[in-house]
Each structure stands twice: as C-alpha cells, then as structure tokens.
Design a protein around this motif. Structure first.
Motif, PDB file in Angstrom:
ATOM      1  N   ILE A  88      -1.227  -4.242 -10.695  1.00 17.07           N
ATOM      2  CA  ILE A  88      -2.621  -4.652 -11.058  1.00 17.07           C
ATOM      3  C   ILE A  88      -2.826  -3.929 -12.429  1.00 17.07           C
ATOM      4  O   ILE A  88      -3.166  -4.822 -13.233  1.00 17.07           O
ATOM      5  CB  ILE A  88      -3.793  -4.069 -10.013  1.00 17.07           C
ATOM      6  CG1 ILE A  88      -3.743  -4.843  -8.766  1.00 17.07           C
ATOM      7  CG2 ILE A  88      -5.209  -4.219 -10.979  1.00 17.07           C
ATOM      8  CD1 ILE A  88      -4.866  -4.203  -7.706  1.00 17.07           C
ATOM      9  N   SER A  89      -2.337  -2.933 -12.510  1.00 17.60           N
ATOM     10  CA  SER A  89      -2.453  -2.302 -13.885  1.00 17.60           C
ATOM     11  C   SER A  89      -1.540  -2.774 -14.813  1.00 17.60           C
ATOM     12  O   SER A  89      -1.740  -2.944 -16.039  1.00 17.60           O
ATOM     13  CB  SER A  89      -2.005  -0.718 -13.929  1.00 17.60           C
ATOM     14  OG  SER A  89      -0.789  -0.458 -13.559  1.00 17.60           O
ATOM     15  N   PHE A 138       0.825  -1.262  -0.003  1.00 20.26           N
ATOM     16  CA  PHE A 138      -0.079   0.089  -0.074  1.00 20.26           C
ATOM     17  C   PHE A 138       0.857   1.304   0.009  1.00 20.26           C
ATOM     18  O   PHE A 138       0.115   2.339   0.067  1.00 20.26           O
ATOM     19  CB  PHE A 138      -1.105  -0.004   1.021  1.00 20.26           C
ATOM     20  CG  PHE A 138      -1.780  -1.389   1.262  1.00 20.26           C
ATOM     21  CD1 PHE A 138      -2.835  -1.267  -0.015  1.00 20.26           C
ATOM     22  CD2 PHE A 138      -1.914  -2.016   1.922  1.00 20.26           C
ATOM     23  CE1 PHE A 138      -3.832  -2.104   0.156  1.00 20.26           C
ATOM     24  CE2 PHE A 138      -2.613  -3.103   2.246  1.00 20.26           C
ATOM     25  CZ  PHE A 138      -3.728  -3.247   1.018  1.00 20.26           C
ATOM     26  N   SER A 179     -10.770  -1.898  -1.940  1.00 19.54           N
ATOM     27  CA  SER A 179     -10.546  -0.978  -3.040  1.00 19.54           C
ATOM     28  C   SER A 179     -10.313  -1.376  -4.123  1.00 19.54           C
ATOM     29  O   SER A 179     -10.471  -0.748  -5.264  1.00 19.54           O
ATOM     30  CB  SER A 179      -9.673   0.364  -2.307  1.00 19.54           C
ATOM     31  OG  SER A 179      -8.395  -0.208  -2.539  1.00 19.54           O
ATOM     32  N   THR A 180      -9.653  -2.561  -4.370  1.00 17.54           N
ATOM     33  CA  THR A 180      -9.067  -2.935  -5.559  1.00 17.54           C
ATOM     34  C   THR A 180     -10.243  -3.770  -6.518  1.00 17.54           C
ATOM     35  O   THR A 180      -9.982  -3.825  -7.675  1.00 17.54           O
ATOM     36  CB  THR A 180      -7.825  -4.190  -5.349  1.00 17.54           C
ATOM     37  OG1 THR A 180      -8.506  -5.206  -4.717  1.00 17.54           O
ATOM     38  CG2 THR A 180      -6.980  -3.783  -4.639  1.00 17.54           C
ATOM     39  N   VAL A 182       0.745   6.501  -6.783  1.00 17.48           N
ATOM     40  CA  VAL A 182      -0.161   5.295  -7.063  1.00 17.48           C
ATOM     41  C   VAL A 182       0.643   4.092  -6.068  1.00 17.48           C
ATOM     42  O   VAL A 182       1.756   3.958  -6.137  1.00 17.48           O
ATOM     43  CB  VAL A 182       0.081   4.999  -8.584  1.00 17.48           C
ATOM     44  CG1 VAL A 182      -0.671   3.598  -8.870  1.00 17.48           C
ATOM     45  CG2 VAL A 182      -0.371   5.948  -9.529  1.00 17.48           C
ATOM     46  N   THR A 183      -0.124   3.299  -5.568  1.00 15.18           N
ATOM     47  CA  THR A 183       0.348   2.307  -4.657  1.00 15.18           C
ATOM     48  C   THR A 183       0.869   1.357  -5.388  1.00 15.18           C
ATOM     49  O   THR A 183       0.659   1.227  -6.449  1.00 15.18           O
ATOM     50  CB  THR A 183      -0.699   1.719  -3.710  1.00 15.18           C
ATOM     51  OG1 THR A 183      -1.605   0.829  -4.561  1.00 15.18           O
ATOM     52  CG2 THR A 183      -1.600   2.787  -2.922  1.00 15.18           C
ATOM     53  N   LEU A 190       0.604  -2.003  -5.168  1.00 14.93           N
ATOM     54  CA  LEU A 190      -0.426  -2.940  -5.593  1.00 14.93           C
ATOM     55  C   LEU A 190      -1.063  -2.299  -6.675  1.00 14.93           C
ATOM     56  O   LEU A 190      -1.532  -3.144  -7.677  1.00 14.93           O
ATOM     57  CB  LEU A 190      -1.478  -2.993  -4.264  1.00 14.93           C
ATOM     58  CG  LEU A 190      -2.508  -4.087  -4.249  1.00 14.93           C
ATOM     59  CD1 LEU A 190      -1.801  -5.591  -4.995  1.00 14.93           C
ATOM     60  CD2 LEU A 190      -3.455  -4.290  -3.189  1.00 14.93           C
ATOM     61  N   ASP A 191      -1.412  -1.144  -6.673  1.00 11.76           N
ATOM     62  CA  ASP A 191      -2.193  -0.693  -7.829  1.00 11.76           C
ATOM     63  C   ASP A 191      -1.144  -0.637  -9.116  1.00 11.76           C
ATOM     64  O   ASP A 191      -1.781  -0.774 -10.421  1.00 11.76           O
ATOM     65  CB  ASP A 191      -2.781   0.737  -7.790  1.00 11.76           C
ATOM     66  CG  ASP A 191      -4.122   0.631  -6.723  1.00 11.76           C
ATOM     67  OD1 ASP A 191      -4.803  -0.400  -6.772  1.00 11.76           O
ATOM     68  OD2 ASP A 191      -4.535   1.897  -6.075  1.00 11.76           O
ATOM     69  N   ARG A 192      -0.163  -0.312  -8.934  1.00 10.17           N
ATOM     70  CA  ARG A 192       0.912  -0.360 -10.255  1.00 10.17           C
ATOM     71  C   ARG A 192       0.862  -1.995 -10.925  1.00 10.17           C
ATOM     72  O   ARG A 192       0.880  -2.012 -11.969  1.00 10.17           O
ATOM     73  CB  ARG A 192       2.258   0.032  -9.703  1.00 10.17           C
ATOM     74  CG  ARG A 192       2.258   1.439  -9.745  1.00 10.17           C
ATOM     75  CD  ARG A 192       3.521   1.840  -9.146  1.00 10.17           C
ATOM     76  NE  ARG A 192       3.916   3.448  -9.115  1.00 10.17           N
ATOM     77  CZ  ARG A 192       4.231   4.175 -10.206  1.00 10.17           C
ATOM     78  NH1 ARG A 192       4.715   3.493 -11.373  1.00 10.17           N
ATOM     79  NH2 ARG A 192       4.297   5.431 -10.073  1.00 10.17           N
ATOM     80  N   SER A 224       3.886  -8.934  -4.205  1.00  7.79           N
ATOM     81  CA  SER A 224       3.172  -7.690  -3.957  1.00  7.79           C
ATOM     82  C   SER A 224       4.044  -6.708  -3.822  1.00  7.79           C
ATOM     83  O   SER A 224       3.332  -5.300  -3.323  1.00  7.79           O
ATOM     84  CB  SER A 224       2.106  -8.068  -2.776  1.00  7.79           C
ATOM     85  OG  SER A 224       3.036  -8.214  -1.676  1.00  7.79           O
TER      86      SER A 224
END
Length: 197
Positions: A35-36, A22, A58-59, A28-29, A31-33, A98
């Motif tokens: 995922i993208s 996180f 939130s994901t 950008v977290t 994790l979000d990086r 992660s």
C-alpha cells in the motif's frame, strides 16, 4: 493517466499455511508495504479479495470480491479490477499481487510509458503477469475470456491482447520478489534488513 491500483489477494496461501499478505517484514506487513509503495502512484487503491472483507478493515481501503467467483483464476481478479476502474471513470487499472513487498516506486510511470493497452512487469527473464497496467478498453475481452468453456490462463490472455513486458533490474534485489513459503518470507526479511534499515 488517471489510475486505480488494485491489490489482488485471491490466492489461497496454501504453501504458507496462513494468509501471507499479513506476514510482517521489518515490523510492517507485506500488505502495508504494498500500500505504501502504491499510494504515490495511483489516485485510488482497492483490494480484490474473496471471503470476509473485515480482515482488511485496518487498511481503510475498499474491498471488492470477484464478480465471477467460481472462475478460480487471476483473470477473475483482473476482470473485477477493470470493472471497478471503468465504473469509477479511471482510464486504466494497475494490478499487483498481495505477496510482493518490494514493488518499485516507478512501477506505474514505467508501465504507462510503454504506451500500450496492456503492459506487464518483468525481471530476471520472468514476466510477472499479475503486476501490470491494463486499459479499461480491455474489459469486454476479459469478460469474454471468462465466458469461454476453457478459461485461458492470465499469461495466455496477456499474450493475446499484446501486453508489452517492461523489464526492471534485479540488483540489489528483485523488486518483484514474492513471498509464497516460510523460506521466502525469511529471505524477504533478510532483504528488508539489509537494504531498508
């Protein structure tokens, strides 16, 4: 090949002092990086993590906890990922940690192109055992390994099943750079600022 990608978030983040997935990099977290990066490469993405699944709400992604929670090994995360893949009729699972915010856009296609039941990423002379492609046919072998009195390390099991290492270049940065400490987080932020404005 029909793939499911599973982000393995089983570590304790002890060296960071807080859950590293996180931590923000360029707003950008991590994790979000991840995922993208995975979204164009897999038909489905899930998160493998123990503890409160709500922290990942939130994901919008499904969260699966270890089927062998007492094992305390990345092999347990692989076992859970393979079980999910098989249950949902995927041919293989792509696992990633992660804490690797710069995964390459060609990760899945290059590992698939290896043409093996198991293929792992490598860079700078180092194999990244948790970043790999694993056929669901390997599920019984992983389950058996977890039942051993002395559970093998993930790298030892990968060698046993003949996993092929596929190497990526490390210029201008290592795509498998991972964040475990505050110092590595600062370096990841420098990389992102320089190469991903």
């Amino acid at each position: 090949m029909k793939l499911v990608a599973v982000i393995v978030a089983g570590g304790r983040s002890a060296r960071m002092g807080r859950e590293k997935a996180f931590e923000p990099i360029g707003g950008v977290t991590i994790l979000d990086r991840i995922i993208s990066r995975l979204a164009p490469q897999a038909a489905k993405i899930a998160i493998n993590a123990n503890g409160a699944a709500e922290r990942f709400r939130s994901t919008g992604l499904p969260v699966v906890s270890d089927l062998r929670p007492g094992a305390a090994t990345p092999l347990a995360g692989l076992h859970t990922a393979l079980h999910l893949a098989k249950a949902e009729a995927f041919e293989a699972v792509l696992t990633v940690p992660s804490d690797a915010p710069f995964l390459p856009a060609d990760l899945a296609i290059r590992l698939v192109s290896a043409g093996r039941a198991a293929a792992i990423a490598a860079s700078a002379g180092q194999s990244h055992y948790l970043t790999g492609l694993w056929s669901t046919a390997l599920l019984p072998g992983v389950a058996q390994a977890l039942a051993e009195p002395r559970i093998p390390r993930l790298q030892d099991w990968a060698a046993q099943c003949g996993a092929l290492a596929v190497t990526w270049p490390t210029e201008p940065y290592d795509p498998f750079f991972n964040v475990n400490t505050p110092q590595e987080l600062a370096e990841a932020r420098r990389i992102a600022a320089e190469f991903m404005p």
